[in-house]
Design a protein around this motif. Structure first.
Motif, PDB file in Angstrom:
ATOM      1  N   PRO A   1      67.723  17.009  55.401  1.00 44.86           N
ATOM      2  CA  PRO A   1      68.780  17.958  55.038  1.00 44.86           C
ATOM      3  C   PRO A   1      69.178  18.855  56.210  1.00 44.86           C
ATOM      4  CG  PRO A   1      67.036  17.971  53.405  1.00 44.86           C
ATOM      5  CD  PRO A   1      66.527  17.170  54.556  1.00 44.86           C
ATOM      6  N   GLY A   2      68.196  19.325  56.970  1.00 43.19           N
ATOM      7  CA  GLY A   2      68.493  20.218  58.084  1.00 43.19           C
ATOM      8  C   GLY A   2      69.360  19.554  59.133  1.00 43.19           C
ATOM      9  N   LEU A   3      69.015  18.307  59.412  1.00 47.01           N
ATOM     10  CA  LEU A   3      69.776  17.554  60.405  1.00 47.01           C
ATOM     11  C   LEU A   3      71.212  17.338  59.935  1.00 47.01           C
ATOM     12  CD1 LEU A   3      69.339  16.205  63.087  1.00 47.01           C
ATOM     13  CD2 LEU A   3      68.911  14.075  61.893  1.00 47.01           C
ATOM     14  N   MET A   4      71.353  17.077  58.644  1.00 45.35           N
ATOM     15  CA  MET A   4      72.696  16.906  58.099  1.00 45.35           C
ATOM     16  C   MET A   4      73.524  18.155  58.337  1.00 45.35           C
ATOM     17  SD  MET A   4      72.443  14.850  54.576  1.00 45.35           S
ATOM     18  CE  MET A   4      73.723  15.653  53.690  1.00 45.35           C
TER      19      MET A   4
ATOM     20  N   LYS B   1      72.462  27.789  55.243  1.00 49.58           N
ATOM     21  CA  LYS B   1      71.377  28.245  54.373  1.00 49.58           C
ATOM     22  C   LYS B   1      71.647  27.826  52.931  1.00 49.58           C
ATOM     23  CE  LYS B   1      69.521  32.275  52.090  1.00 49.58           C
ATOM     24  NZ  LYS B   1      69.392  33.717  52.009  1.00 49.58           N
ATOM     25  N   TRP B   2      72.860  28.084  52.470  1.00 51.61           N
ATOM     26  CA  TRP B   2      73.213  27.793  51.076  1.00 51.61           C
ATOM     27  C   TRP B   2      73.286  26.293  50.852  1.00 51.61           C
ATOM     28  CZ3 TRP B   2      72.600  32.092  48.540  1.00 51.61           C
ATOM     29  CH2 TRP B   2      72.762  33.300  49.246  1.00 51.61           C
ATOM     30  N   PHE B   3      73.814  25.615  51.851  1.00 55.52           N
ATOM     31  CA  PHE B   3      73.919  24.159  51.749  1.00 55.52           C
ATOM     32  C   PHE B   3      72.530  23.536  51.636  1.00 55.52           C
ATOM     33  CE2 PHE B   3      74.177  20.090  54.246  1.00 55.52           C
ATOM     34  CZ  PHE B   3      74.817  19.354  53.265  1.00 55.52           C
ATOM     35  N   LEU B   4      71.592  24.035  52.470  1.00 51.84           N
ATOM     36  CA  LEU B   4      70.238  23.470  52.461  1.00 51.84           C
ATOM     37  C   LEU B   4      69.554  23.691  51.123  1.00 51.84           C
ATOM     38  CD1 LEU B   4      68.757  24.130  56.007  1.00 51.84           C
ATOM     39  CD2 LEU B   4      69.561  22.013  54.989  1.00 51.84           C
ATOM     40  N   ILE B   5      69.682  24.910  50.596  1.00 50.98           N
ATOM     41  CA  ILE B   5      69.067  25.189  49.294  1.00 50.98           C
ATOM     42  C   ILE B   5      69.616  24.207  48.259  1.00 50.98           C
ATOM     43  CG2 ILE B   5      68.853  26.871  47.427  1.00 50.98           C
ATOM     44  CD1 ILE B   5      69.041  29.080  49.542  1.00 50.98           C
ATOM     45  N   ALA B   6      70.950  24.049  48.301  1.00 49.73           N
ATOM     46  CA  ALA B   6      71.588  23.202  47.286  1.00 49.73           C
ATOM     47  C   ALA B   6      71.149  21.751  47.412  1.00 49.73           C
ATOM     48  CB  ALA B   6      73.110  23.319  47.400  1.00 49.73           C
TER      49      ALA B   6
ATOM     50  N   LYS C   1      64.354  17.829  44.057  1.00 46.19           N
ATOM     51  CA  LYS C   1      63.961  18.261  42.714  1.00 46.19           C
ATOM     52  C   LYS C   1      64.802  17.616  41.625  1.00 46.19           C
ATOM     53  CE  LYS C   1      62.621  22.855  44.301  1.00 46.19           C
ATOM     54  NZ  LYS C   1      62.854  24.277  44.075  1.00 46.19           N
ATOM     55  N   GLY C   2      65.929  17.025  42.035  1.00 42.69           N
ATOM     56  CA  GLY C   2      66.771  16.386  41.037  1.00 42.69           C
ATOM     57  C   GLY C   2      67.495  17.366  40.136  1.00 42.69           C
ATOM     58  N   LEU C   3      67.765  18.560  40.661  1.00 43.27           N
ATOM     59  CA  LEU C   3      68.442  19.548  39.832  1.00 43.27           C
ATOM     60  C   LEU C   3      69.956  19.352  39.853  1.00 43.27           C
ATOM     61  CD1 LEU C   3      66.378  22.672  40.860  1.00 43.27           C
ATOM     62  CD2 LEU C   3      66.121  21.248  38.818  1.00 43.27           C
ATOM     63  N   GLY C   4      70.605  19.901  38.851  1.00 43.57           N
ATOM     64  CA  GLY C   4      72.050  19.716  38.741  1.00 43.57           C
ATOM     65  C   GLY C   4      72.822  20.969  39.072  1.00 43.57           C
ATOM     66  N   LEU C   5      74.111  20.911  38.797  1.00 47.74           N
ATOM     67  CA  LEU C   5      75.024  22.002  39.132  1.00 47.74           C
ATOM     68  C   LEU C   5      74.640  23.290  38.404  1.00 47.74           C
ATOM     69  CD1 LEU C   5      77.522  22.334  40.901  1.00 47.74           C
ATOM     70  CD2 LEU C   5      78.919  21.959  38.891  1.00 47.74           C
ATOM     71  N   VAL C   6      73.982  23.146  37.266  1.00 48.34           N
ATOM     72  CA  VAL C   6      73.565  24.321  36.498  1.00 48.34           C
ATOM     73  C   VAL C   6      72.726  25.252  37.366  1.00 48.34           C
ATOM     74  CG1 VAL C   6      72.415  25.056  34.388  1.00 48.34           C
ATOM     75  CG2 VAL C   6      73.483  22.800  34.500  1.00 48.34           C
ATOM     76  N   VAL C   7      71.928  24.655  38.253  1.00 51.39           N
ATOM     77  CA  VAL C   7      71.048  25.460  39.088  1.00 51.39           C
ATOM     78  C   VAL C   7      71.717  25.855  40.400  1.00 51.39           C
ATOM     79  CG1 VAL C   7      68.835  25.507  40.304  1.00 51.39           C
ATOM     80  CG2 VAL C   7      69.023  24.369  38.085  1.00 51.39           C
ATOM     81  N   ILE C   8      72.492  24.945  40.971  1.00 48.51           N
ATOM     82  CA  ILE C   8      73.004  25.219  42.327  1.00 48.51           C
ATOM     83  C   ILE C   8      74.433  25.765  42.326  1.00 48.51           C
ATOM     84  CG2 ILE C   8      71.520  23.506  43.429  1.00 48.51           C
ATOM     85  CD1 ILE C   8      74.112  21.753  43.597  1.00 48.51           C
ATOM     86  N   TRP C   9      74.933  26.207  41.174  1.00 59.78           N
ATOM     87  CA  TRP C   9      76.304  26.724  41.157  1.00 59.78           C
ATOM     88  C   TRP C   9      76.448  27.951  42.049  1.00 59.78           C
ATOM     89  CZ3 TRP C   9      77.293  31.683  39.676  1.00 59.78           C
ATOM     90  CH2 TRP C   9      76.277  32.341  38.974  1.00 59.78           C
ATOM     91  N   LYS C  10      75.371  28.725  42.176  1.00 58.62           N
ATOM     92  CA  LYS C  10      75.468  29.957  42.962  1.00 58.62           C
ATOM     93  C   LYS C  10      75.709  29.629  44.437  1.00 58.62           C
ATOM     94  CE  LYS C  10      72.304  32.962  44.393  1.00 58.62           C
ATOM     95  NZ  LYS C  10      70.963  33.567  44.337  1.00 58.62           N
ATOM     96  N   GLU C  11      74.921  28.671  44.957  1.00 59.10           N
ATOM     97  CA  GLU C  11      75.074  28.270  46.357  1.00 59.10           C
ATOM     98  C   GLU C  11      76.462  27.688  46.595  1.00 59.10           C
ATOM     99  OE1 GLU C  11      72.358  27.573  44.560  1.00 59.10           O
ATOM    100  OE2 GLU C  11      70.964  28.918  45.601  1.00 59.10           O
ATOM    101  N   THR C  12      76.899  26.869  45.620  1.00 62.42           N
ATOM    102  CA  THR C  12      78.222  26.247  45.742  1.00 62.42           C
ATOM    103  C   THR C  12      79.311  27.316  45.766  1.00 62.42           C
ATOM    104  OG1 THR C  12      77.276  24.507  44.382  1.00 62.42           O
ATOM    105  CG2 THR C  12      79.627  24.387  44.815  1.00 62.42           C
ATOM    106  N   LEU C  13      79.133  28.323  44.921  1.00 65.65           N
ATOM    107  CA  LEU C  13      80.125  29.396  44.858  1.00 65.65           C
ATOM    108  C   LEU C  13      80.179  30.156  46.184  1.00 65.65           C
ATOM    109  CD1 LEU C  13      82.068  30.817  42.868  1.00 65.65           C
ATOM    110  CD2 LEU C  13      80.247  32.475  42.461  1.00 65.65           C
ATOM    111  N   VAL C  14      79.008  30.403  46.770  1.00 62.70           N
ATOM    112  CA  VAL C  14      78.972  31.112  48.052  1.00 62.70           C
ATOM    113  C   VAL C  14      79.767  30.337  49.104  1.00 62.70           C
ATOM    114  CG1 VAL C  14      77.508  31.884  49.949  1.00 62.70           C
ATOM    115  CG2 VAL C  14      76.788  32.268  47.602  1.00 62.70           C
ATOM    116  N   LEU C  15      79.538  29.011  49.150  1.00 66.91           N
ATOM    117  CA  LEU C  15      80.268  28.186  50.117  1.00 66.91           C
ATOM    118  C   LEU C  15      81.770  28.256  49.845  1.00 66.91           C
ATOM    119  CD1 LEU C  15      78.080  24.961  50.452  1.00 66.91           C
ATOM    120  CD2 LEU C  15      78.319  26.830  52.070  1.00 66.91           C
ATOM    121  N   LEU C  16      82.135  28.226  48.576  1.00 70.09           N
ATOM    122  CA  LEU C  16      83.546  28.275  48.200  1.00 70.09           C
ATOM    123  C   LEU C  16      84.188  29.577  48.673  1.00 70.09           C
ATOM    124  CD1 LEU C  16      85.793  26.828  46.482  1.00 70.09           C
ATOM    125  CD2 LEU C  16      85.173  28.426  44.679  1.00 70.09           C
TER     126      LEU C  16
END
Lengths: 252, 365
Positions: free
Chosen positions: B173-176, B319-324, B331-346
Motif C-alpha cells: 500500500p505504501g508503495l502504491m 495517510k488517509w489513502f493508506l488507512i483506507a 481487513k476486508g472492510l467496506g465503505l461503512v468503515v472507510i467513508w471518513k477517509e474517503t470524505l477527507v480525500l474528497l
C-alpha cells in the motif's frame, strides 16, 4: 494623437474594429481608450516599448482576456459577447514558436489542425501543401528538435495558418532569428497577406515596422500614432521609423 | 471531441518519447516493489547471534535450543569471556549476544528467578529493538512453559490481519501511495508547467480548446497510467509476495482512483503556482513525495510522532489513502468503515481544484 483624417473609413472591409477599448487591472489602466481598425489583408504593425500594453491588447482581441469597457469586433465577432467564437477565426504565433520538440514536423501540423477540429483529409492536404511549399518534404518525419530554427519559425507560422484563419496575430515572431531568415520570413508574411489573410504583428525591429502597411505606436497604454510608416516619418520630420519611435516614446 | 482526442494523442507521444517518463512510469514501480518487498525487511530471518553460557545446565541448554529453533536466529559463535563480546560486535557480523549467568537452572528452580543478559548492537537501532523483542518473547514463552501455568496471567499474542508481521503487507500500500503521487502529482505538474515554459500554453489557450479540456487532456494520460501502475503493484503484491486482498476489489480500485484524482488536483495546483518545470519538480518532491514517505504512516507509525507531526500528517493525503486501502485489503472492510477517509480525500480534492481554478483565472488576467 497623430492620426490620418480617414481613420474609420470603410466599416465592411475592417477585419478588426476597436472603439474606446479600456482594460483596467485594479487601479492600473493597461489599455486607455484604444480606437483603431485594421483592414482585411492588411499588415498591421503594433509597436510599443515593453509594458506599453501591446500584449494586453492582443490578448483581448484573441478572446483570452475580458475587456473592461468599449467596443471591439474581430472578424465580425464581438469580443465582449463571444470571445470563444473569436478563437476559431484567428491564428496565433508567439515569439517562442511553440511547436513541440518531441513531435515530428507532420505530427506538429496534425496536432494544430486537430485542435481546430479539421478533418483528417483536410489536415493532410494542407500539411502537405505547407511542407512542400517550405521545401521540407524530406524532413516530414523528422523530430522538430532536429530542425533548424529558421524552419521551425516558418513551420510555426504554417501551423497558425492551417485552419485558414481570417487574421493571424504574431507576437514578436522574429525574435532570435538571423537577418536572412527574417527577410525570408517577411516574404512569407507578404504572400499570406496577398491571399487576403490579415496580419497583426508586434515587433521590436524597426526595419520590420517599415514593412508594415500601417503601424500604431503605443505608449503607456495609449495609441499615440497610427498611420503608414512613410506618413509618420514625414509628419514628425524624422529620418526613419526608429527615430519616430524614439521621439514618441520620449515625449510621453 | 475530435480535437480533444488529438490532444490526448499528442500527450501520449510526449510520454512515450521521453525515456525519463518511461522510467518513472514503468521501471520504477517494479524495481521499488522488488526492493521494498525483498531487500528492506523489518522481520528477522537467521540473524547471527553469539551465546556466552556461563552456566551450561539443562535450562540454558533448553532455552538456547528454543531460541535457535525459532528460525529467527543462527548461532554464529560461542564465546567464553567478557572481552570477546566487544571483539565480536566490532567485527560487525553478530548483532546480538545472549549471556546466561552462573547457576541459571539452580537459581531458576530454587529462587524462581535467574539472570540472562541480552546485548544488542544498537548501531542499527531499529534492528536491535526488533531482535531484543524477539528474544524476550521467546524467553517469556520458555518461562511460561517451565512454570507450567503457575502464573495466572498468560498473554497470548496474535497479530491479526498480518499474523506473521510481514513487512511487505505495509510496503505494497505504501508503495502504491508513493508511485501514484509521483505520477499523478509530480509528473502532471511538470508536464503542465512545461507547456507554460515553452510558450505552447498560449497557443493552446488561443485555440478553440477550452481551458478545462486542456487541463483534462494533460492529466488524463497520467491518470490512466497511474491506475495501470496501481493494478500492477496490487497484482504483483498478491502473486509474488502474497499480500491478500480480502475486501472488495471494486472498492479498492475506486479508492485508488479517488486518490489519483486527489493527487492530480495537487499536480494541477502546483502548476498554477509556478511556470517553471524545475520549481514544480522541487515543490512536488519536498511538499508531496517526502511527506508521503515520512508522514503517511507508511514507514514510521504516526502514533509515535511528536504531536506537531501527528497534526501535520492529517494534511497528507497518503495517510488517509493508506488507512483506507489497508482496511480494504487486509481487513476486508467496506465503505461503512472507510467513508471518513474517503470524505477527507474528497474534501482535499475539491479545495485544491477550486483554488487551482481561481489561481488559473488570476493568471489569465
Amino acid at each position: 494623437m497623430i492620426m490620418p483624417d480617414s481613420t474609420l473609413l470603410n466599416f465592411d472591409s475592417n477585419i478588426i474594429q476597436v472603439k474606446n477599448l479600456v482594460k483596467k487591472f485594479g487601479h492600473f489602466t493597461a489599455n486607455d481608450n484604444l480606437t483603431f481598425h485594421v483592414e482585411k489583408g492588411e499588415i498591421f504593425g503594433f509597436l510599443g516599448a515593453n509594458g506599453a500594453g501591446k500584449t494586453t491588447a492582443i490578448r483581448q482581441l484573441c478572446g483570452l482576456l475580458a475587456p473592461t469597457s468599449g467596443q471591439a469586433t474581430v472578424a465580425g465577432i464581438d469580443i465582449f459577447k463571444n470571445p470563444e467564437k473569436v478563437k476559431e477565426r484567428i491564428g496565433y504565433m508567439s515569439q517562442r514558436f511553440s511547436l513541440y520538440d518531441d513531435l515530428t514536423v507532420w505530427e506538429n501540423l496534425r496536432f494544430y489542425g486537430g485542435i481546430y477540429g479539421l478533418s483528417n483529409k483536410i489536415i493532410k492536404d494542407r500539411a502537405d501543401y505547407f511542407i512542400n511549399k517550405l521545401g521540407m518534404g524530406k524532413s516530414r518525419n523528422t523530430l522538430l528538435r532536429d530542425i533548424p530554427l529558421g524552419w521551425k519559425q516558418k513551420l510555426a507560422f504554417s501551423a497558425a495558418l492551417l485552419h485558414h484563419p481570417n487574421i493571424v496575430f504574431m507576437d514578436e515572431p522574429t525574435g532570435g532569428v538571423d537577418p536572412v531568415t527574417r527577410r525570408q520570413f517577411w516574404e512569407m508574411i507578404y504572400q499570406t497577406a496577398e491571399e487576403g489573410i490579415t496580419i497583426f504583428v508586434t515587433t521590436h525591429y524597426m526595419d520590420e515596422a517599415e514593412y508594415c502597411n500601417r503601424i500604431s505606436i503605443m505608449v503607456d497604454g495609449r495609441i499615440v500614432a497610427l498611420d503608414t510608416p512613410k506618413a509618420l516619418v514625414k509628419k514628425l520630420k524624422a529620418r526613419n521609423i526608429n527615430e519616430v519611435f524614439i521621439m514618441l516614446a520620449r515625449k510621453e | 471531441m475530435k480535437a480533444f482526442i488529438q490532444f490526448l494523442k499528442k500527450e501520449f507521444y510526449h510520454i512515450f518519447r521521453d525515456p525519463r517518463s518511461l522510467m518513472i512510469l514503468f521501471a520504477m514501480p517494479l524495481v521499488q516493489l522488488l526492493l521494498f518487498g525483498t531487500v528492506i525487511k523489518t522481520e528477522i530471518n537467521d540473524a547471527e547471534i553469539a551465546i556466552w553460557d556461563k552456566s551450561r545446565d539443562i535450562s540454558t541448554q533448553k532455552l538456547t535450543n528454543k531460541i535457535l529453533s525459532s528460525g529467527y536466529f543462527k548461532l554464529a559463535k560461542i564465546i567464553q569471556s567478557e572481552p570477546e563480546i566487544d571483539t565480536e560486535f566490532r567485527k560487525g557480523k553478530i548483532k546480538l549476544i545472549i549471556v546466561f549467568d552462573y547457576n541459571f537452572d539452580k537459581r531458576l528452580t530454587n529462587e524462581g528467578k535467574a539472570s540472562v543478559q541480552i546485548i544488542a548492537d544498537a548501531s542499527d537501532p531499529n534492528n536491535a529493538t526488533i531482535l531484543v523483542n524477539y528474544v524476550e518473547s521467546i524467553i517469556n514463552d520458555f518461562l511460561r512453559v517451565k512454570n507450567d501455568m503457575n502464573i495466572g496471567l498468560q498473554p497470548q499474542m496474535r497479530m491479526f490481519y498480518n499474523e506473521e508481521m510481514k513487512s511487505v503487507y505495509m510496503f505494497v500500500p505504501g508503495l502504491m501511495a508513493i508511485i501514484l503521487m509521483l505520477i499523478s502529482a509530480m509528473m502532471t505538474s511538470i508536464s503542465l508547467t512545461k507547456e507554460s515554459e515553452l510558450g505552447s500554453m498560449e497557443i493552446l489557450l488561443v485555440s478553440p480548446l477550452r481551458p478545462a479540456q486542456i487541463i483534462l487532456g494533460k492529466v488524463l494520460p497520467y491518470a490512466l497510467l497511474a491506475f495501470l501502475d496501481a493494478i500492477v503493484i496490487i497484482r504483483m503484491g498478491k502473486n509474488i509476495f502474497g499480500v491478500p486482498i480480502i475486501g472488495s476489489r471494486l472498492l479498492l480500485f475506486l479508492e485508488t482512483l479517488f486518490f489519483i484524482i486527489t493527487a492530480l488536483s495537487l499536480g494541477i495546483f502546483i502548476s498554477t503556482i509556478t511556470n517553471s518545470q524545475l520549481v514544480a519538480m522541487m515543490i512536488s518532491a519536498v511538499a508531496l513525495i517526502l511527506p508521503t514517505i515520512l508522514l503517511s504512516g507508511f514507514i514510521f507509525p504516526i502514533d509515535n510522532m511528536p504531536w506537531i507531526l501527528q497534526f501535520l500528517s492529517n494534511i497528507v493525503p497518503a495517510k488517509w489513502f493508506l488507512i483506507a486501502i489497508k482496511n480494504i485489503m487486509l481487513k476486508g472492510l467496506g465503505l461503512v468503515v472507510i467513508w471518513k477517509e474517503t470524505l477527507v480525500l474528497l474534501i482535499m480534492t475539491v479545495v485544491l481544484l477550486v483554488a487551482s481554478i481561481r489561481r488559473f483565472k488570476i493568471r489569465l488576467e
